[in-house]
Design an enzyme around this catalytic site. Structure first.
Site, short mmCIF file in Angstrom:
data_model
loop_
_atom_site.label_atom_id
_atom_site.label_comp_id
_atom_site.label_asym_id
_atom_site.label_seq_id
_atom_site.Cartn_x
_atom_site.Cartn_y
_atom_site.Cartn_z
CD GLU A 1 60.70 89.28 160.84
OE1 GLU A 1 60.13 89.77 161.84
OE2 GLU A 1 60.94 88.06 160.72
NE ARG B 1 68.80 79.93 169.09
CZ ARG B 1 69.11 78.95 168.23
NH1 ARG B 1 69.81 77.91 168.62
NH2 ARG B 1 68.71 79.02 166.96
CB CYS C 1 68.14 88.35 160.02
SG CYS C 1 68.55 87.08 158.81
N1 PCA Z 1 69.20 84.15 158.82
C1 PCA Z 1 69.84 84.53 160.07
C2 PCA Z 1 71.10 85.24 159.66
C3 PCA Z 1 71.30 84.96 158.22
C4 PCA Z 1 70.03 84.36 157.76
O1 PCA Z 1 69.75 84.07 156.60
C5 PCA Z 1 68.93 85.32 160.99
O2 PCA Z 1 67.70 85.13 160.93
O3 PCA Z 1 69.42 86.14 161.77
#
Ligand code: PCA
Length: 223
Positions: A88, A98, A151
């Site tokens: 990222e 969502r 996340c």
């Molecule tokens: N993925 C989610 C939250 C926890 C996870 O493992 C996300 O991409 O926000």
């Protein structure tokens, strides 16, 4: 002679999340647990699992940062439907859920840090990491959005907490479903956990070996 503090082995913090969205497992949780206590490139890995809950996830992250005093932080999360390990690039200052988190909260367009900057860039050498993973035959790409769920919430809180720490690199890596999960989602891609574990180890090794800056190589998207 002046006494020097004993040089301690460095620490790397790896976080994952508990399962969410009706899943029984979360590969990021399994990866953080697998790596906890491991030594990678001379650094001790501390693996922690965060709750999938707005607010509480950030508090657990802050506690882990205080506890581990890491030189490097690699936060992990599951991005079901993605086919590649996603490095990222950017965390944005907004919660816009969502689906409800694991405790039923569903914030809409709330800032993560009131008066905080709109965004932070990851301080991991994301291009060098993508290059290293691909060289090891692991599917990987730069991602331009970590979403607006828990996340991104943790990613933003992480970079905000370290915004004055030039000596600590940090970032977020989304991982696909595990093979086992993908089998329950027809058409969705998955990766073996062993391969994802190797990806996190290579990520740590690369982040520790690139002294500063990043590799000059495109990871961009046209739209
Ligand atoms: N993925 C989610 C939250 C926890 C996870 O493992 C996300 O991409 O926000």
């Amino acid at each position: 002679m002046a006494t020097r503090r004993t040089q301690r082995a460095g620490t790397v913090l790896v976080t994952g999340f508990e399962p969410f969205g009706g899943e029984a497992t979360n590969p990021s949780q399994e990866l953080a647990q697998r790596l906890d206590g491991r030594v990678v490139a001379g650094h001790r890995v501390v693996g922690r699992v965060l709750p999938c809950r707005f607010g509480a996830a950030r508090e657990a992250l802050h506690a882990a940062l205080a506890d581990a005093a890491p030189q490097l932080v690699v936060a992990l999360g599951q991005a079901g439907g993605r086919a590649e390990i996603s490095l990222e690039r950017v965390a944005i200052n907004v919660d816009d859920a969502r689906i409800p988190d694991n405790y039923g909260a569903q914030p809409i367009d709330l800032p993560i840090v009131a008066d905080g900057p709109a965004a932070y860039f990851a301080t991991l050498p994301i291009k060098a990491i993508v290059h290293a993973l691909r060289a090891d035959s692991i599917p990987a790409a730069v991602s331009q959005t970590a979403g607006t769920f828990v996340c991104n919430h943790v990613f933003y809180a992480l970079l905000h907490a370290l915004s004055r720490r030039d000596d600590v690199r940090a970032g977020f890596v989304h991982v696909p479903y595990s093979d086992e999960q993908a089998a329950r989602h027809p058409g969705a891609p998955g990766l073996p956990l062993d391969l994802m574990e190797r990806a996190v180890v290579r990520t740590i090794e690369t982040a520790l070996s690139v002294a500063r800056g990043d590799r000059q190589e495109t990871g961009g998207a046209v739209s």
